[in-house]
Design a protein around this motif. Structure first.
Motif, short mmCIF file in Angstrom:
data_model
loop_
_atom_site.label_atom_id
_atom_site.label_comp_id
_atom_site.label_asym_id
_atom_site.label_seq_id
_atom_site.Cartn_x
_atom_site.Cartn_y
_atom_site.Cartn_z
N GLU A 133 -4.82 -3.96 -1.67
CA GLU A 133 -4.35 -3.84 -0.29
C GLU A 133 -3.02 -3.10 -0.24
O GLU A 133 -2.05 -3.52 -0.88
CB GLU A 133 -4.17 -5.22 0.35
CG GLU A 133 -3.62 -5.13 1.77
CD GLU A 133 -3.19 -6.47 2.34
OE1 GLU A 133 -2.56 -6.49 3.41
OE2 GLU A 133 -3.48 -7.51 1.71
N MET A 134 -2.98 -2.00 0.50
CA MET A 134 -1.70 -1.40 0.87
C MET A 134 -1.20 -2.21 2.05
O MET A 134 -1.64 -2.04 3.19
CB MET A 134 -1.87 0.07 1.25
CG MET A 134 -0.56 0.76 1.57
SD MET A 134 -0.83 2.48 2.09
CE MET A 134 0.87 3.07 2.12
N GLN A 135 -0.31 -3.15 1.77
CA GLN A 135 0.12 -4.11 2.77
C GLN A 135 1.10 -3.45 3.75
O GLN A 135 2.06 -2.79 3.35
CB GLN A 135 0.80 -5.30 2.10
CG GLN A 135 1.18 -6.42 3.06
CD GLN A 135 2.00 -7.50 2.37
OE1 GLN A 135 2.98 -7.20 1.69
NE2 GLN A 135 1.59 -8.74 2.53
N ALA A 158 -10.84 -0.16 4.07
CA ALA A 158 -11.04 -0.99 5.26
C ALA A 158 -9.69 -1.25 5.92
O ALA A 158 -8.68 -1.44 5.23
CB ALA A 158 -11.71 -2.31 4.90
N LEU A 159 -9.68 -1.25 7.24
CA LEU A 159 -8.50 -1.62 8.01
C LEU A 159 -8.55 -3.12 8.25
O LEU A 159 -9.62 -3.69 8.46
CB LEU A 159 -8.47 -0.87 9.35
CG LEU A 159 -8.56 0.65 9.27
CD1 LEU A 159 -8.63 1.26 10.67
CD2 LEU A 159 -7.40 1.23 8.49
N GLN A 160 -7.39 -3.76 8.27
CA GLN A 160 -7.34 -5.22 8.26
C GLN A 160 -6.82 -5.79 9.57
O GLN A 160 -5.96 -5.20 10.24
CB GLN A 160 -6.43 -5.68 7.11
CG GLN A 160 -6.47 -7.17 6.83
CD GLN A 160 -5.54 -7.53 5.68
OE1 GLN A 160 -4.33 -7.37 5.77
NE2 GLN A 160 -6.12 -8.02 4.61
N LEU A 204 1.88 -3.75 -2.35
CA LEU A 204 0.54 -3.92 -2.92
C LEU A 204 0.21 -5.40 -3.00
O LEU A 204 1.01 -6.19 -3.50
CB LEU A 204 0.47 -3.32 -4.33
CG LEU A 204 -0.81 -3.66 -5.11
CD1 LEU A 204 -2.03 -3.00 -4.48
CD2 LEU A 204 -0.67 -3.29 -6.58
N CYS A 205 -0.97 -5.78 -2.50
CA CYS A 205 -1.52 -7.11 -2.74
C CYS A 205 -2.87 -6.94 -3.43
O CYS A 205 -3.54 -5.92 -3.26
CB CYS A 205 -1.65 -7.90 -1.45
SG CYS A 205 -0.04 -8.29 -0.70
N LEU A 228 -4.27 -1.73 4.68
CA LEU A 228 -5.41 -0.87 4.36
C LEU A 228 -5.94 -1.31 3.01
O LEU A 228 -5.22 -1.27 2.01
CB LEU A 228 -4.98 0.60 4.30
CG LEU A 228 -6.05 1.56 3.79
CD1 LEU A 228 -7.09 1.83 4.88
CD2 LEU A 228 -5.46 2.87 3.29
N MET A 229 -7.20 -1.74 2.97
CA MET A 229 -7.82 -2.14 1.73
C MET A 229 -8.42 -0.91 1.06
O MET A 229 -8.95 -0.01 1.73
CB MET A 229 -8.91 -3.18 1.97
CG MET A 229 -8.60 -4.23 3.03
SD MET A 229 -7.04 -5.13 2.79
CE MET A 229 -7.54 -6.33 1.56
#
Length: 255
Positions: free
Chosen positions: A132-134, A236-238, A149-150, A111-112
């Motif tokens: 980004e919540m990776q 945003a969803l990735q 986190l990224c 999730l961005m």
């Protein structure tokens, strides 16, 4: 006289507490209304291979139209920028990795947040400037926790200092493919951000800035008059090469 009495009583009794912000669904379970895709190599709004679809009440990252992965990183943006809020959702990985991915893409999505507007991305840009919540699942070549986190084009303060790492691991346990997992993100007005997995805080950081060394961030810094501080943006969803589903996506505004 009555006005003075009522005012005095209010001072004695104290003002009523503000009502708790309400949770509101931002995905209706039936359509992608309010959501816009941006796929690497395509214009905003174009998703020719139907990467993002709705199925069984969930947003599904589908690769049914793909033969292999050729750098088509995808992001599905919600319609409005956000500043202080909580967002919660459930996700699960399923199926197999798409042929052609790199090792780090295996069972990988996210999730961005604090993302740049999709229309400001270059056509061939892989990731929006964002946090980004990776989200990761196991098994994968390198077993890692989820909820990390990224930082594409950004930096944060972690454990009291600005951390230059691109990815910072969380304290979450490993999560297997196929399991519905609850994720939540809290962005406070102070700028402190916390990741939660299954109701437990697994990562906390603050003071988000645009990275002046990032080529993707440089135009955003110039547009902001040289300011680095980043206090809001899009979510945003990735899609990164492994099928994943998102459901029960809800937002609580804290502004």
């Amino acid at each position: 006289m009555k006005i003075y009495v009522i005012a005095a009583m209010g001072l004695l009794l104290g003002a009523a507490p503000a009502p708790e912000p309400q949770w509101q669904p931002i995905f209706d379970g039936k359509s992608l209304d309010g959501w816009t895709p941006k796929i690497t190599g395509h214009a905003v709004g174009e998703d020719p291979l139907h990467t993002f679809i709705v199925q069984h009440g969930a947003i599904r990252v589908s690769y049914a139209g793909y033969k292999s992965f050729n750098g088509e990183f995808g992001h599905l943006f919600w319609k409005a920028p956000l500043k202080a809020y909580r967002i919660r959702f459930e996700y699960r990985f399923f199926g197999e990795d798409l042929p052609g991915i790199k090792v780090w893409q295996a069972t990988n999505s996210g999730l961005m947040l604090h993302a740049q507007a999709p229309e400001t991305m270059r056509r061939d840009q892989d990731f929006p400037v964002s946090l980004e919540m990776q989200l990761l699942g196991t098994p994968r070549p390198t077993e890692e926790p989820t909820g990390n986190l990224c930082t594409p084009g950004t930096t944060v303060v972690f454990e009291g200092k600005r951390d230059p790492r691109h990815c910072i691991p969380s304290s979450s346990p490993l999560m297997p493919v196929g399991r519905w997992t609850k994720a939540e993100l809290e962005v406070l007005p102070s700028g402190e951000i916390t990741h939660f997995i299954d109701g437990k805080a697994v990562l906390r950081y603050s003071d988000v800035e645009l990275d002046p060394e990032s080529e993707d961030a440089k135009p955003l810094i110039a547009a902001a008059g040289g300011a680095l501080q980043l206090k809001q943006g899009y979510i945003a969803l990735q899609s990164e090469g492994h099928p994943i589903e998102f459901r029960n996506i809800e937002l609580q505004r804290l502004e």
